[in-house]
Design an enzyme around this catalytic site. Structure first.
Site, mmCIF file in Angstrom:
data_model
loop_
_atom_site.group_PDB
_atom_site.id
_atom_site.type_symbol
_atom_site.label_atom_id
_atom_site.label_comp_id
_atom_site.label_asym_id
_atom_site.label_seq_id
_atom_site.Cartn_x
_atom_site.Cartn_y
_atom_site.Cartn_z
ATOM 1 N N GLY A 201 77.806 8.831 50.957
ATOM 2 C CA GLY A 201 77.511 8.404 52.161
ATOM 3 C C GLY A 201 78.723 8.621 53.135
ATOM 4 N N CYS A 202 79.552 9.484 52.569
ATOM 5 C CA CYS A 202 80.845 9.920 53.350
ATOM 6 C C CYS A 202 80.716 11.255 53.612
ATOM 7 C CB CYS A 202 82.207 9.682 52.378
ATOM 8 S SG CYS A 202 82.390 7.931 51.967
ATOM 9 N N GLN A 203 81.335 11.932 54.690
ATOM 10 C CA GLN A 203 81.470 13.357 55.006
ATOM 11 C C GLN A 203 82.407 14.086 54.197
ATOM 12 O OE1 GLN A 203 81.338 14.385 59.232
ATOM 13 N NE2 GLN A 203 79.547 13.655 59.511
#
Lengths: 194, 411
Positions: free
Chosen positions: A94-96
């Site tokens: 869920g992190c870029q």
């Protein structure tokens, strides 16, 4: 012995150990959790004081560039993780950018280690660790990340998929809940969280 | 009138897009993320409102007045799309949710009816994940094999390698018209001709082409063409699948439901004619009608003017970035459209994007749903500036200034 309610105490003077002296002066010799409180106060600031410290630090900055320069500085100084610990199993989804998280409990406190390939995210990690690392599960669970909102980093927690802040805080709280529910102290595998 | 752009009415155009006068972090918005989604002119926004206020009901069903109005407006939008692509017949235009659904429809319907074990599907390294994953799924189901055309160091589609991959086993060639990550324009005329010589069918992903260049599906002789409405200044949630009538006729329905049937009994159901066979359920009525307004808008300016304006911006931005230190531009193919991917040495693209955001500049950072392209250049992500018909040279200057600021902060 006169037993005080914990919340009475919390509402009094704010200055760490001096609070205890003041309490004792008032005849409040003991209260639930006193030993733990003294231990915490003797070491690093307690979790609420730490979040307040961070908020105070950020209030000195005049503009966003200074705030980010500070975050980047924190990021550069973060110990981070050795390359071999940056594995798929410890990645926070869920992190870029890529983020890895480890947690270990000893003596009832959880210590976090984390890293990212993006410098600003490393800076955010440094702030998160300052607040949440070396705390008890209850302290962690009892501290939502709202203090981040006032830092004016342009990130809203609800929709902060972009910098992964939400995902990281969720991971931290998940570890705290898991340890509270009896996850063994030396467990670091995130699959234990699911 | 903007002097640099000659006759291009940039000031008037910008006034047509209300969101462009918004401020971001106290600074004027510089929107360079058109490749992800483009903003909407007032005519599109007004059309959505007008549809719901005065002309809305379910389509193709009611005999009543509003249903007729909505149906006419929707079918009018189909004809506008037909004209935009120069399709031979309006029934070759299928309304779908987006380009992704269009590709999935072809992969599922055409693919399962036509592919068998050992058949080959050719893709290229340039593909968006939407033009990879549906083919992998159908390959797994049918035993077909996916082959991939490599790209050169400058991001060009390698025609000689493509020719080597083509054979009588090739049944489908599905490639992008313009690369979303690098901006490379693929020489699709040759790709299609060579595929047809082997008897293969060709699908083009036109998401990054249709907003920037004029597309003629008959001149290309392409079999399937997809694009999304929201990148063409229209609403999100509406996309187009063009397919040659002869192919669409033979394909089984993709989804079952209302609107796509002729006659339903529990023994046997017969399907509706094209295009309705592929449009099960109530469509995005207001979105389709507003897409028609978006098409009116871009054709009103004209693709010659849009293409030239965006080409100017791309050249100017490329030139300015190239003159700076510690900048790597990814994708320097001779033919490019409106997309500029780059990295600043030793700075993570995510950090670049965060600092640019605070300067009011919207760019995309990440892998752009094109991880094979990232792998090809051995990077995890890039910063992508993508231009639209309303961007200006001043906005390119703002981008360059923002990049300088990043370099300063991370120095």
């Amino acid at each position: 012995m006169y037993i005080c309610q914990r919340n009475t105490f919390e509402n009094l003077a704010t200055n760490k150990l001096s609070r205890i002296t003041e309490m004792e002066k008032r005849g409040c010799i003991d209260w639930p959790g006193k030993a733990d409180y003294i231990r915490r106060m003797s070491g690093s600031a307690d979790i609420d004081a730490t979040t307040q410290e961070i908020v105070d630090e950020f209030s000195f900055f005049d503009d966003w560039m200074q705030r980010y320069e500070y975050i980047i500085e924190l990021g550069k100084n973060l110990d981070g993780l050795p390359d071999h610990k940056k594995d798929e199993a410890h990645k926070v989804p869920g992190c870029q950018s890529q983020v890895w998280f480890y947690a270990m409990q000893s003596n009832g406190r959880i210590r976090f280690e984390a890293d990212s390939d993006a410098m600003i995210v490393r800076g955010l990690i440094a702030l998160l660790l300052r607040v949440y690392s070396d705390r008890t599960p209850d302290e962690i669970i009892g501290t939502p990340p709202e203090f981040f909102e006032v830092l004016e980093l342009g990130s809203h927690l609800s929709g902060s998929r972009a910098n992964g802040l939400h995902a990281m805080v969720t991971r931290i709280h998940a570890y705290a809940n898991a340890f509270k529910d009896g996850l063994p102290d030396d467990t670091v595998a995130p699959e234990a969280l699911s | 009138m903007n002097v640099i752009n000659g006759g291009y009415p940039i000031d008037e155009i910008r006034k047509d897009f209300p969101i462009l006068s918004e401020q971001v972090h106290g600074k004027p918005l510089v929107y360079l993320d058109n490749g992800a989604s483009a903003h909407k002119p007032s005519t599109v926004i007004e059309q959505i409102k007008r549809t719901y206020e005065t002309g809305y009901a379910n389509v193709h069903r009611g005999v009543h007045h509003l249903s007729q109005i909505a149906t006419d407006a929707m079918e009018n939008a189909r004809r506008k799309t037909q004209d935009l692509l120069n399709a031979a017949d309006e029934k070759e235009i299928i309304f779908v949710r987006g380009a992704t659904e269009g590709i999935n429809l072809v992969a599922s319907s055409w693919g399962r009816a036509n592919l068998k074990e050992g058949d080959e599907i050719i893709l290229s390294v340039l593909e968006h994940h939407s033009n990879i994953v549906p083919w992998q799924i159908v390959a797994e189901q049918t035993g077909a094999i996916v082959k991939v055309v490599p790209i050169g160091d400058d991001g060009t589609f390698l025609m000689e390698d493509y020719k080597k991959l083509l054979s009588d086993r090739t049944k489908m060639v599905a490639v992008t018209h313009v690369s979303n990550a690098l901006g490379t324009v693929v020489p699709v005329t040759d790709v299609i001709r060579l595929a047809h010589e082997q008897g293969a069918v060709v699908l083009l992903d036109g998401c990054q082409a249709v907003p920037h260049i004029s597309v003629d599906v008959q001149a290309l002789d392409v079999d399937f063409y997809v694009f999304s409405g929201h990148k063409l200044y229209g609403p999100s949630g509406i996309g187009i699948l063009y397919g040659k009538e002869a192919l669409l006729e033979l394909m089984p329905p993709y989804q079952g439901g209302g609107e796509m049937i002729d006659r339903v009994t529990f023994e046997k159901t017969t399907y509706a004619e094209l295009p309705f066979k592929f449009e099960a359920g109530t469509p995005h009525i207001a979105g389709i009608i507003a897409l028609g307004s978006a098409i009116d808008y871009v054709t009103g300016i004209g693709f010659d003017a849009i293409t030239a304006h965006e080409h100017d911006l791309l050249e100017y931005a490329t030139e300015r970035l190239q003159s700076m230190n510690t900048i790597d531009i990814l994708g320097t193919a001779p033919e490019k459209a409106a997309i500029l991917s780059f990295n600043i040495e030793d700075v993570h693209p995510h950090d670049v994007g965060t600092i640019l955001d605070h300067s009011g500049i919207a760019v995309r950072t990440g892998h752009h749903c094109a991880q094979p392209v990232m792998d090809r250049f051995d990077v995890a992500a890039t910063v992508r500036a993508s231009f639209g018909l309303y961007n200006t040279h001043d906005e390119v200057d703002a981008l360059i200034e923002g990049v300088r600021k990043v370099q300063e902060i991370f120095a």
